[in-house]
Design a protein around this motif. Structure first.
Motif, PDB file in Angstrom:
ATOM      1  N   ALA A 237       0.827  -1.208   0.000  1.00 26.18           N
ATOM      2  CA  ALA A 237       0.000   0.000   0.000  1.00 26.18           C
ATOM      3  C   ALA A 237       0.862   1.258   0.000  1.00 26.18           C
ATOM      4  N   ALA A 238       0.331   2.296  -0.654  1.00 23.62           N
ATOM      5  CA  ALA A 238       1.033   3.580  -0.675  1.00 23.62           C
ATOM      6  C   ALA A 238       1.094   4.147   0.733  1.00 23.62           C
ATOM      7  N   GLN A 239       2.140   4.868   1.025  1.00 23.10           N
ATOM      8  CA  GLN A 239       2.272   5.488   2.335  1.00 23.10           C
ATOM      9  C   GLN A 239       2.886   6.871   2.180  1.00 23.10           C
ATOM     10  N   LEU A 240       2.511   7.748   3.086  1.00 22.56           N
ATOM     11  CA  LEU A 240       3.065   9.089   3.093  1.00 22.56           C
ATOM     12  C   LEU A 240       4.363   9.116   3.878  1.00 22.56           C
ATOM     13  N   LYS A 241       5.263   9.963   3.455  1.00 24.28           N
ATOM     14  CA  LYS A 241       6.542  10.096   4.140  1.00 24.28           C
ATOM     15  C   LYS A 241       6.843  11.579   4.316  1.00 24.28           C
ATOM     16  N   VAL A 242       7.245  11.947   5.507  1.00 24.38           N
ATOM     17  CA  VAL A 242       7.658  13.322   5.777  1.00 24.38           C
ATOM     18  C   VAL A 242       9.173  13.406   5.604  1.00 24.38           C
ATOM     19  N   ILE A 243       9.602  14.220   4.664  1.00 25.82           N
ATOM     20  CA  ILE A 243      11.033  14.413   4.414  1.00 25.82           C
ATOM     21  C   ILE A 243      11.463  15.689   5.123  1.00 25.82           C
ATOM     22  N   GLU A 244      12.299  15.535   6.116  1.00 21.43           N
ATOM     23  CA  GLU A 244      12.788  16.678   6.884  1.00 21.43           C
ATOM     24  C   GLU A 244      14.062  17.213   6.232  1.00 21.43           C
ATOM     25  N   ILE A 245      14.007  18.446   5.803  1.00 20.01           N
ATOM     26  CA  ILE A 245      15.132  19.069   5.110  1.00 20.01           C
ATOM     27  C   ILE A 245      15.891  19.925   6.113  1.00 20.01           C
ATOM     28  N   ALA A 246      17.069  19.484   6.460  1.00 16.61           N
ATOM     29  CA  ALA A 246      17.905  20.204   7.429  1.00 16.61           C
ATOM     30  C   ALA A 246      19.092  20.826   6.700  1.00 16.61           C
ATOM     31  N   ARG A 247      19.216  22.142   6.787  1.00 20.96           N
ATOM     32  CA  ARG A 247      20.326  22.856   6.139  1.00 20.96           C
ATOM     33  C   ARG A 247      21.253  23.393   7.241  1.00 20.96           C
ATOM     34  N   ILE A 248      22.396  22.805   7.343  1.00 22.93           N
ATOM     35  CA  ILE A 248      23.345  23.165   8.392  1.00 22.93           C
ATOM     36  C   ILE A 248      23.964  24.533   8.115  1.00 22.93           C
ATOM     37  N   LYS A 249      24.017  25.353   9.138  1.00 21.19           N
ATOM     38  CA  LYS A 249      24.683  26.651   9.039  1.00 21.19           C
ATOM     39  C   LYS A 249      26.088  26.546   9.621  1.00 21.19           C
ATOM     40  N   LYS A 250      27.050  27.080   8.913  1.00 27.25           N
ATOM     41  CA  LYS A 250      28.426  27.089   9.388  1.00 27.25           C
ATOM     42  C   LYS A 250      29.013  28.484   9.221  1.00 27.25           C
ATOM     43  N   SER A 251      29.883  28.852  10.116  1.00 29.86           N
ATOM     44  CA  SER A 251      30.528  30.159  10.036  1.00 29.86           C
ATOM     45  C   SER A 251      32.031  29.965   9.845  1.00 29.86           C
ATOM     46  N   CYS A 252      32.606  30.864   9.068  1.00 24.58           N
ATOM     47  CA  CYS A 252      34.039  30.810   8.808  1.00 24.58           C
ATOM     48  C   CYS A 252      34.803  31.402  10.000  1.00 24.58           C
ATOM     49  N   ARG A 253      35.804  30.675  10.478  1.00 22.23           N
ATOM     50  CA  ARG A 253      36.584  31.149  11.612  1.00 22.23           C
ATOM     51  C   ARG A 253      37.469  32.333  11.239  1.00 22.23           C
ATOM     52  N   ARG A 254      37.730  32.499   9.920  1.00 23.91           N
ATOM     53  CA  ARG A 254      38.639  33.562   9.503  1.00 23.91           C
ATOM     54  C   ARG A 254      37.868  34.840   9.196  1.00 23.91           C
ATOM     55  N   CYS A 255      36.829  34.737   8.299  1.00 25.75           N
ATOM     56  CA  CYS A 255      36.106  35.955   7.898  1.00 25.75           C
ATOM     57  C   CYS A 255      34.721  36.060   8.529  1.00 25.75           C
ATOM     58  N   GLU A 256      34.324  35.040   9.309  1.00 28.90           N
ATOM     59  CA  GLU A 256      33.027  35.019   9.999  1.00 28.90           C
ATOM     60  C   GLU A 256      31.840  35.044   9.042  1.00 28.90           C
ATOM     61  N   LYS A 257      32.075  34.578   7.816  1.00 27.54           N
ATOM     62  CA  LYS A 257      30.971  34.489   6.856  1.00 27.54           C
ATOM     63  C   LYS A 257      30.107  33.269   7.171  1.00 27.54           C
ATOM     64  N   ILE A 258      28.787  33.443   7.061  1.00 28.45           N
ATOM     65  CA  ILE A 258      27.852  32.351   7.281  1.00 28.45           C
ATOM     66  C   ILE A 258      27.685  31.581   5.976  1.00 28.45           C
ATOM     67  N   VAL A 259      27.903  30.287   6.020  1.00 26.34           N
ATOM     68  CA  VAL A 259      27.795  29.437   4.830  1.00 26.34           C
ATOM     69  C   VAL A 259      26.665  28.431   5.035  1.00 26.34           C
ATOM     70  N   GLN A 260      25.798  28.337   4.031  1.00 27.91           N
ATOM     71  CA  GLN A 260      24.672  27.405   4.108  1.00 27.91           C
ATOM     72  C   GLN A 260      24.255  27.005   2.689  1.00 27.91           C
TER      73      GLN A 260
END
Length: 205
Positions: A90-113
């Motif tokens: 039988a068909a079933q529903l699935k919840v896809i959780e999209i997680a986008r990790i945020k990271k910051s640069c230790r040198r320029c402090e830019k946020i990368v995602q």
């Protein structure tokens, strides 16, 4: 013609229920079972169901064990009897959780995602497979949206009729370039065929 086919199908179902036909004709050959003696020749031959060669297969092995249940002696393999069973996942529903990790640069402090993945309908929770299911069910299988709402409810999801309407509209908008391409190909033909067979629907009012 379609209405007559539906009536004929109902009669065939009633006849099959009354006759209680044996499923032996559908199953494959079984060396262990003896073929029953034909009582009376049937007017219509029952066709064995067929599935595509690409249909996934699962093998379930039933092993009697290593020792004889009567004397306890060692058992050796002398063969096997194989039959087939067609089952439905039988068909079933699935919840896809999209997680986008945020990271910051230790040198320029830019946020990368990483950018969020695109969706068929912007800001909608409907995935492409779910939209395909809704559209095929509505336009090809003629399942009204309110019935699809009931089907999804049995799966444990509350998707309102109005939401399904919005999804259909958004999907049609996303498919507009493909629809225009198909229309251009069809209209370029010298011969067109139209099917104006009406489809009866339930008036909810």
């Amino acid at each position: 013609i379609e209405q007559l086919e539906l009536a004929l199908e109902d009669l065939q179902l009633a006849l099959a229920e009354a006759n209680d036909p044996s499923p032996a004709a559908e199953e494959g050959p079984d060396t262990e079972a003896q073929a029953p003696e034909p009582a009376e020749p049937q007017e219509t031959k029952r066709r064995r169901p067929k599935v595509s060669k690409d249909t996934p297969r699962e093998r379930r092995t039933y092993d009697p064990g290593e020792n004889c249940p009567d004397c306890g002696g060692d058992l050796r393999v002398i063969g096997e009897d194989v039959s087939e069973l067609i089952d439905m996942i039988a068909a079933q529903l699935k919840v896809i959780e999209i997680a986008r990790i945020k990271k910051s640069c230790r040198r320029c402090e830019k946020i990368v995602q990483v950018p969020a993945p695109s969706r068929p309908i912007p800001r909608s929770m409907a995935g492409p497979n779910l939209l395909a299911y809704v559209l095929v069910s509505k336009f090809d299988d003629h399942v009204p949206l309110y019935r699809q709402n009931e089907i999804f409810a049995r799966m444990g999801a509350d998707i309102a009729d109005t939401t399904l309407v919005d999804w259909c509209g958004g999907a049609m908008k996303a498919l507009a370039p493909l629809i225009e391409r198909i229309e251009a190909e069809i209209m370029a033909s010298d011969l067109l065929h139209a099917d104006d067979t009406p489809i009866r629907v339930l008036d909810r009012s």
